[in-house]
Design a protein around this motif. Sequence first.
Motif, PDB file in Angstrom:
ATOM      1  N   VAL A 124       0.856  -1.192   0.000  1.00 16.52           N
ATOM      2  CA  VAL A 124       0.000   0.000   0.000  1.00 16.52           C
ATOM      3  C   VAL A 124       0.890   1.239   0.000  1.00 16.52           C
ATOM      4  CG1 VAL A 124      -1.955  -1.114   1.142  1.00 16.52           C
ATOM      5  CG2 VAL A 124      -0.145  -0.061   2.518  1.00 16.52           C
ATOM      6  N   LYS A 125       0.255   2.375  -0.272  1.00 15.14           N
ATOM      7  CA  LYS A 125       0.954   3.646  -0.284  1.00 15.14           C
ATOM      8  C   LYS A 125       0.657   4.403   1.008  1.00 15.14           C
ATOM      9  CE  LYS A 125       0.608   4.062  -5.319  1.00 15.14           C
ATOM     10  NZ  LYS A 125       0.092   4.878  -6.443  1.00 15.14           N
ATOM     11  N   PRO A 126       1.529   5.332   1.392  1.00 14.02           N
ATOM     12  CA  PRO A 126       1.249   6.131   2.599  1.00 14.02           C
ATOM     13  C   PRO A 126      -0.065   6.896   2.462  1.00 14.02           C
ATOM     14  CG  PRO A 126       3.542   6.392   1.937  1.00 14.02           C
ATOM     15  CD  PRO A 126       2.869   5.632   0.838  1.00 14.02           C
ATOM     16  N   ASN A 127      -0.845   6.908   3.549  1.00 10.32           N
ATOM     17  CA  ASN A 127      -2.137   7.591   3.620  1.00 10.32           C
ATOM     18  C   ASN A 127      -3.173   6.999   2.674  1.00 10.32           C
ATOM     19  OD1 ASN A 127      -1.097   9.352   5.554  1.00 10.32           O
ATOM     20  ND2 ASN A 127      -0.522  10.877   4.033  1.00 10.32           N
ATOM     21  N   GLU A 128      -2.955   5.776   2.203  1.00 12.11           N
ATOM     22  CA  GLU A 128      -3.928   5.123   1.331  1.00 12.11           C
ATOM     23  C   GLU A 128      -5.046   4.509   2.178  1.00 12.11           C
ATOM     24  OE1 GLU A 128      -4.178   1.356  -1.800  1.00 12.11           O
ATOM     25  OE2 GLU A 128      -2.232   2.243  -1.250  1.00 12.11           O
ATOM     26  N   THR A 129      -6.268   4.600   1.671  1.00 16.17           N
ATOM     27  CA  THR A 129      -7.410   4.003   2.359  1.00 16.17           C
ATOM     28  C   THR A 129      -7.389   2.496   2.147  1.00 16.17           C
ATOM     29  OG1 THR A 129      -8.711   6.018   2.020  1.00 16.17           O
ATOM     30  CG2 THR A 129      -9.910   4.003   2.577  1.00 16.17           C
ATOM     31  N   VAL A 130      -7.492   1.736   3.219  1.00 17.44           N
ATOM     32  CA  VAL A 130      -7.435   0.280   3.163  1.00 17.44           C
ATOM     33  C   VAL A 130      -8.703  -0.276   3.790  1.00 17.44           C
ATOM     34  CG1 VAL A 130      -4.917   0.233   3.232  1.00 17.44           C
ATOM     35  CG2 VAL A 130      -6.207   0.122   5.359  1.00 17.44           C
ATOM     36  N   ALA A 131      -9.042  -1.505   3.383  1.00 15.76           N
ATOM     37  CA  ALA A 131     -10.208  -2.197   3.918  1.00 15.76           C
ATOM     38  C   ALA A 131      -9.755  -3.292   4.868  1.00 15.76           C
ATOM     39  CB  ALA A 131     -11.045  -2.781   2.778  1.00 15.76           C
ATOM     40  N   ALA A 132     -10.693  -3.766   5.683  1.00 20.78           N
ATOM     41  CA  ALA A 132     -10.373  -4.833   6.622  1.00 20.78           C
ATOM     42  C   ALA A 132      -9.990  -6.103   5.856  1.00 20.78           C
ATOM     43  CB  ALA A 132     -11.569  -5.105   7.532  1.00 20.78           C
ATOM     44  N   GLY A 133      -8.882  -6.728   6.225  1.00 17.11           N
ATOM     45  CA  GLY A 133      -8.384  -7.926   5.565  1.00 17.11           C
ATOM     46  C   GLY A 133      -7.492  -7.670   4.373  1.00 17.11           C
ATOM     47  N   GLN A 134      -7.280  -6.424   3.988  1.00 16.67           N
ATOM     48  CA  GLN A 134      -6.441  -6.113   2.826  1.00 16.67           C
ATOM     49  C   GLN A 134      -4.974  -6.354   3.157  1.00 16.67           C
ATOM     50  OE1 GLN A 134      -7.172  -2.255   1.145  1.00 16.67           O
ATOM     51  NE2 GLN A 134      -5.318  -2.276  -0.104  1.00 16.67           N
ATOM     52  N   LEU A 135      -4.232  -6.859   2.157  1.00 10.32           N
ATOM     53  CA  LEU A 135      -2.806  -7.115   2.326  1.00 10.32           C
ATOM     54  C   LEU A 135      -2.052  -5.798   2.397  1.00 10.32           C
ATOM     55  CD1 LEU A 135      -0.512  -9.204   2.459  1.00 10.32           C
ATOM     56  CD2 LEU A 135      -0.403  -9.104  -0.042  1.00 10.32           C
ATOM     57  N   LEU A 136      -1.237  -5.646   3.433  1.00  9.78           N
ATOM     58  CA  LEU A 136      -0.488  -4.408   3.647  1.00  9.78           C
ATOM     59  C   LEU A 136       0.993  -4.565   3.326  1.00  9.78           C
ATOM     60  CD1 LEU A 136      -2.058  -3.275   7.048  1.00  9.78           C
ATOM     61  CD2 LEU A 136      -2.725  -2.591   4.742  1.00  9.78           C
ATOM     62  N   ALA A 137       1.598  -5.647   3.761  1.00 13.21           N
ATOM     63  CA  ALA A 137       3.035  -5.841   3.564  1.00 13.21           C
ATOM     64  C   ALA A 137       3.332  -7.335   3.592  1.00 13.21           C
ATOM     65  CB  ALA A 137       3.834  -5.096   4.636  1.00 13.21           C
ATOM     66  N   ARG A 138       4.500  -7.683   3.061  1.00 15.28           N
ATOM     67  CA  ARG A 138       4.966  -9.072   3.055  1.00 15.28           C
ATOM     68  C   ARG A 138       6.361  -9.131   3.661  1.00 15.28           C
ATOM     69  NH1 ARG A 138       2.086 -12.234  -0.836  1.00 15.28           N
ATOM     70  NH2 ARG A 138       0.803 -10.959  -2.244  1.00 15.28           N
ATOM     71  N   LEU A 139       6.592 -10.171   4.421  1.00 12.45           N
ATOM     72  CA  LEU A 139       7.933 -10.482   4.890  1.00 12.45           C
ATOM     73  C   LEU A 139       8.532 -11.579   4.016  1.00 12.45           C
ATOM     74  CD1 LEU A 139       7.409 -10.573   8.777  1.00 12.45           C
ATOM     75  CD2 LEU A 139       8.149  -8.661   7.367  1.00 12.45           C
ATOM     76  N   ASP A 140       9.849 -11.603   3.952  1.00 17.42           N
ATOM     77  CA  ASP A 140      10.524 -12.633   3.157  1.00 17.42           C
ATOM     78  C   ASP A 140      10.218 -14.004   3.769  1.00 17.42           C
ATOM     79  OD1 ASP A 140      12.098 -14.142   1.565  1.00 17.42           O
ATOM     80  OD2 ASP A 140      13.976 -13.082   1.990  1.00 17.42           O
ATOM     81  N   ALA A 141       9.519 -14.853   2.993  1.00 14.80           N
ATOM     82  CA  ALA A 141       9.047 -16.140   3.514  1.00 14.80           C
ATOM     83  C   ALA A 141       9.896 -17.313   3.037  1.00 14.80           C
ATOM     84  CB  ALA A 141       7.592 -16.360   3.097  1.00 14.80           C
ATOM     85  N   ARG A 142      11.025 -17.086   2.351  1.00 19.81           N
ATOM     86  CA  ARG A 142      11.800 -18.206   1.810  1.00 19.81           C
ATOM     87  C   ARG A 142      12.371 -19.090   2.916  1.00 19.81           C
ATOM     88  NH1 ARG A 142      15.560 -14.800  -2.202  1.00 19.81           N
ATOM     89  NH2 ARG A 142      15.369 -13.396  -0.404  1.00 19.81           N
ATOM     90  N   GLU A 143      12.835 -18.501   3.988  1.00 20.58           N
ATOM     91  CA  GLU A 143      13.381 -19.321   5.076  1.00 20.58           C
ATOM     92  C   GLU A 143      12.297 -20.183   5.695  1.00 20.58           C
ATOM     93  OE1 GLU A 143      15.585 -18.742   9.413  1.00 20.58           O
ATOM     94  OE2 GLU A 143      15.198 -17.014   8.117  1.00 20.58           O
ATOM     95  N   TRP A 144      11.117 -19.593   5.914  1.00 23.69           N
ATOM     96  CA  TRP A 144      10.033 -20.361   6.512  1.00 23.69           C
ATOM     97  C   TRP A 144       9.490 -21.425   5.555  1.00 23.69           C
ATOM     98  CZ3 TRP A 144       9.687 -19.904  11.499  1.00 23.69           C
ATOM     99  CH2 TRP A 144      10.106 -18.725  12.131  1.00 23.69           C
ATOM    100  N   GLN A 145       9.493 -21.119   4.255  1.00 21.26           N
ATOM    101  CA  GLN A 145       9.046 -22.123   3.301  1.00 21.26           C
ATOM    102  C   GLN A 145      10.021 -23.306   3.256  1.00 21.26           C
ATOM    103  OE1 GLN A 145       8.651 -19.895  -0.315  1.00 21.26           O
ATOM    104  NE2 GLN A 145       6.563 -19.172   0.176  1.00 21.26           N
ATOM    105  N   GLY A 146      11.333 -23.007   3.371  1.00 20.96           N
ATOM    106  CA  GLY A 146      12.308 -24.093   3.430  1.00 20.96           C
ATOM    107  C   GLY A 146      12.108 -24.965   4.658  1.00 20.96           C
ATOM    108  N   ARG A 147      11.837 -24.312   5.791  1.00 20.92           N
ATOM    109  CA  ARG A 147      11.578 -25.097   6.995  1.00 20.92           C
ATOM    110  C   ARG A 147      10.290 -25.896   6.856  1.00 20.92           C
ATOM    111  NH1 ARG A 147      12.935 -20.896  11.963  1.00 20.92           N
ATOM    112  NH2 ARG A 147      15.122 -20.470  11.399  1.00 20.92           N
ATOM    113  N   LEU A 148       9.309 -25.342   6.155  1.00 22.92           N
ATOM    114  CA  LEU A 148       8.050 -26.069   5.958  1.00 22.92           C
ATOM    115  C   LEU A 148       8.272 -27.310   5.096  1.00 22.92           C
ATOM    116  CD1 LEU A 148       4.996 -26.328   6.216  1.00 22.92           C
ATOM    117  CD2 LEU A 148       4.764 -24.743   4.286  1.00 22.92           C
ATOM    118  N   GLU A 149       9.077 -27.202   4.038  1.00 25.58           N
ATOM    119  CA  GLU A 149       9.352 -28.364   3.192  1.00 25.58           C
ATOM    120  C   GLU A 149      10.109 -29.436   3.986  1.00 25.58           C
ATOM    121  OE1 GLU A 149       8.230 -29.025   0.270  1.00 25.58           O
ATOM    122  OE2 GLU A 149       7.150 -27.113   0.176  1.00 25.58           O
ATOM    123  N   SER A 150      11.078 -29.002   4.804  1.00 31.86           N
ATOM    124  CA  SER A 150      11.804 -29.984   5.619  1.00 31.86           C
ATOM    125  C   SER A 150      10.863 -30.674   6.606  1.00 31.86           C
ATOM    126  CB  SER A 150      12.939 -29.286   6.368  1.00 31.86           C
ATOM    127  OG  SER A 150      13.876 -28.726   5.459  1.00 31.86           O
TER     128      SER A 150
END
Length: 473
Positions: A253-279
């Motif tokens: 999202v952009k600063p001061n942007e109107t957002v709705a409930a449940g809308q995606l705001l940001a993502r964290l790097d999930a590659r490490e967790w996905q690797g642990r999930l596969e293991s």
Amino acid sequence: MNARMTGSPASSAQASRETLLATLLQLEQRVRACSDEQALAFLMANDSHALAPYRQAVLWADAEGRGDGRIVALSGLAVPNRDAPFNVWLEELLQRHAATPAARTAGRLPPPAEAGDAAMWAEHLPAHAWWLPLPLPPGCAALVLLRDTPWQARETGLLALAADAYAHAWRALRGKRPDTAPQADAAPGETASAGQRLRRFARRRWPMLAAAAALALLALPVRQSVLAPAEIVPRAPEAVRAPLQGVVDSIEVKPNETVAAGQLLARLDAREWQGRLESARQALAIAEAEWRQGQQQALFDERSKAALALLRGKRDQAVADVDYYAQAVERTQLRAERAGIALFDDPADWIGKPVAVGERIMMVADPRDAELEVLVPVADAIALPDAAPARLFLNAAPTAPVAATVLRVGYRAAPTADGTLAYRVRARFDSPEAAGALRVGLKGTAKLYGERTVLAVYLLRRPLATLRVWLGV
């Protein structure tokens, strides 16, 4: 020989009485030599110990009889601090006792019956207190002496004589205060008119008239106020925090942007967790295969049944690991829990930045639910009453002030962005329509109104505070 022995205690008692009488006379002589009331109060609180030993002494006085008595002197202190919590409590306790009929005569001051006051007495004061009233028309005063052992009749008798001398000296010192001004001399046989006499009086007394006018001007009542930087902030924002330790991958999202409930705001790097999930999934597949093999062997081999529970536990542990890592991968996507606007700085500052668990990335706030935050510098701080009025002058619209009411004041100063210390003050806008029209993030200057005082205190507050710092008083 027997006569000498029986006479020895009487001689000792006589010598002791003579010593106490000499001490009393010396004390009265020193009382008469006091030049002001402060010196007399110090002497009463500290030098009465020569007549009867005690651990602590308190001189309390309500000189005008208005029911606002205060502690004038404390043993061991040059000047008592009236604002100290212990002194405030002790003043109220002595004021209540002074209102009772028992306070008119000297006697034992019993500890209070209330649980809170009794605990305070037991912690800070000795058990035995003696009340010595000092009549000071139109008011009254009392010298309270406290110690750990009971009071003896001989000691209280000497203290009563000393109390009479104290009261007499105090009344004499109060009578030295000048209360009349010299009258202007009139020339004999003068036949000047009233206007001429008034002008002559003005010419002779103009310094006094100027001083009186200045004092009258400085005594004008004014309202204290202070100007401080202010900003419009959300009242109850939702903090979007990092649920896991990782690196910010993207801001959706952009600063001061109107957002709705449940809308995606940001993502964290999930590659490490996905690797642990596969293991974890591979470990789960192995655990399930071992568990099924153990079930088959248990049908024919009795010894394999003992290891079947262990294999099942390993399988359940692998299932729990898969669920945990799957939830962790899901939590790398930060979503809004409520509708509003996203409040944060430049997205480029966050992309690729490592964050710790619980670190705030942005806030989601209702733009129509805003408050005023004022940073009052420590040097300009004034006493703000409950629901003190305030006015906001926005930088964007300085000619249209917005009325507000103070909600709370920070109990201690906190560092600001420019490195200074300031008290954080929160205020609500008096008009809901004005609060809805103001955008979060707007800045300006707020004027806070405190209690009323005289013009002299209002003008000299800062110089007096600086002078106090220099003098160390």
